[in-house]
Design an enzyme around this catalytic site. Structure first.
Site, PDB file in Angstrom:
ATOM      1  NE  ARG A  10      34.172  13.533  35.975  1.00  0.00           N
ATOM      2  CZ  ARG A  10      33.158  14.178  35.387  1.00  0.00           C
ATOM      3  NH1 ARG A  10      32.261  13.505  34.696  1.00  0.00           N
ATOM      4  NH2 ARG A  10      33.052  15.477  35.495  1.00  0.00           N
ATOM      5  NE  ARG A 165      47.462  50.536  53.708  1.00  0.00           N
ATOM      6  CZ  ARG A 165      48.762  50.409  53.442  1.00  0.00           C
ATOM      7  NH1 ARG A 165      49.275  50.971  52.354  1.00  0.00           N
ATOM      8  NH2 ARG A 165      49.556  49.722  54.255  1.00  0.00           N
TER       9      ARG A 165
END
Length: 236
Positions: A10, A165
């Site tokens: 575009r 973790r």
């Protein structure tokens, strides 16, 4: 397989003005995608879908014909990709007598996606799928670092888990925008968001760069001059 490669370009771009034809490493950004596509597919099934005459002219300097200018209704900020793809499919069927059964969507904002990546993604595709999408492993893991605001205004994890973790969390994949291989029947019958038979193709972080902002552009330039050129030199 009867493929149609669609490269949507575009003319309007708010993040990086005219980015599709802005020069990266001495050539227009869109050339990287065209070159990768041409290593895999013949020119007659590669469709650059653009609403912009200048982009059309720049693309045709490569020898690749741009068969149409995209209608304005498919070129607004709110126009969806599905409409763009269906328009290209209809044009090739009615004007070229070519009925594609598979769309390969390659966005020009992914300059470091290569022909090898495309071929490897194609190997994962079959007609029992809705699509194959290229992804990278995300750093923003919803089990660990992503939060949503609840009704009381407090933050809560986007996805619950008792992980201590980040390394212990399940891997989460992020669409990188580089490659979409789409079953045409699926595309015609339902919205892309409703696809359920979707397989991933994993790409590395560097190859996954997707240019959407000025910062992305600067990162891409740095990668080009510090990594891509070195790779090309080493391969010779």
């Amino acid at each position: 397989m009867k493929p149609l490669v669609v490269i949507p370009a575009r003319g309007g771009s708010k993040g990086v003005p005219r980015k599709n034809i802005k020069e990266l490493g001495g050539k227009p950004l869109i050339y990287y995608t065209i070159e990768a596509a041409r290593e895999v597919f013949d020119d007659d099934v590669i469709c650059v879908s653009t609403d912009d005459k200048e982009i059309k002219e720049v693309v045709e300097q490569t020898g690749l014909e741009v068969p149409f200018l995209r209608p304005e209704k498919f070129a607004t900020d709110t126009a969806g990709t599905r409409g763009v793809l269906l328009h290209a499919l209809k044009f090739y069927k009615e004007e070229m007598d070519y009925k594609a059964d598979t769309i390969i969507l390659l966005q020009p904002t992914s300059p470091f996606r290569t022909a090898q990546h495309i071929n490897e993604a194609l190997e994962k595709y079959h007609f029992g799928l809705d699509r194959v999408v290229s992804v990278k492993e995300t750093d923003a893991n919803p089990y660990f670092v992503l939060f949503e605001e609840n009704e009381e205004g407090f933050l809560k994890k986007s996805k619950e888990g008792s992980f201590k973790r980040r390394q212990d969390c399940p891997k989460v994949w992020e669409l990188n925008g580089a490659i979409y291989i789409i079953n045409v029947n699926s595309l015609k019958n339902e919205e892309v968001s409703e696809f359920r038979r979707v397989k991933k193709y994993v790409m590395d972080e560097v190859s996954s760069i997707d240019i959407d902002s000025e910062l992305d552009w600067k990162i891409a330039c740095s990668i080009y001059y510090n990594i891509i050129i070195s790779r090309n030199i080493d391969s010779k």
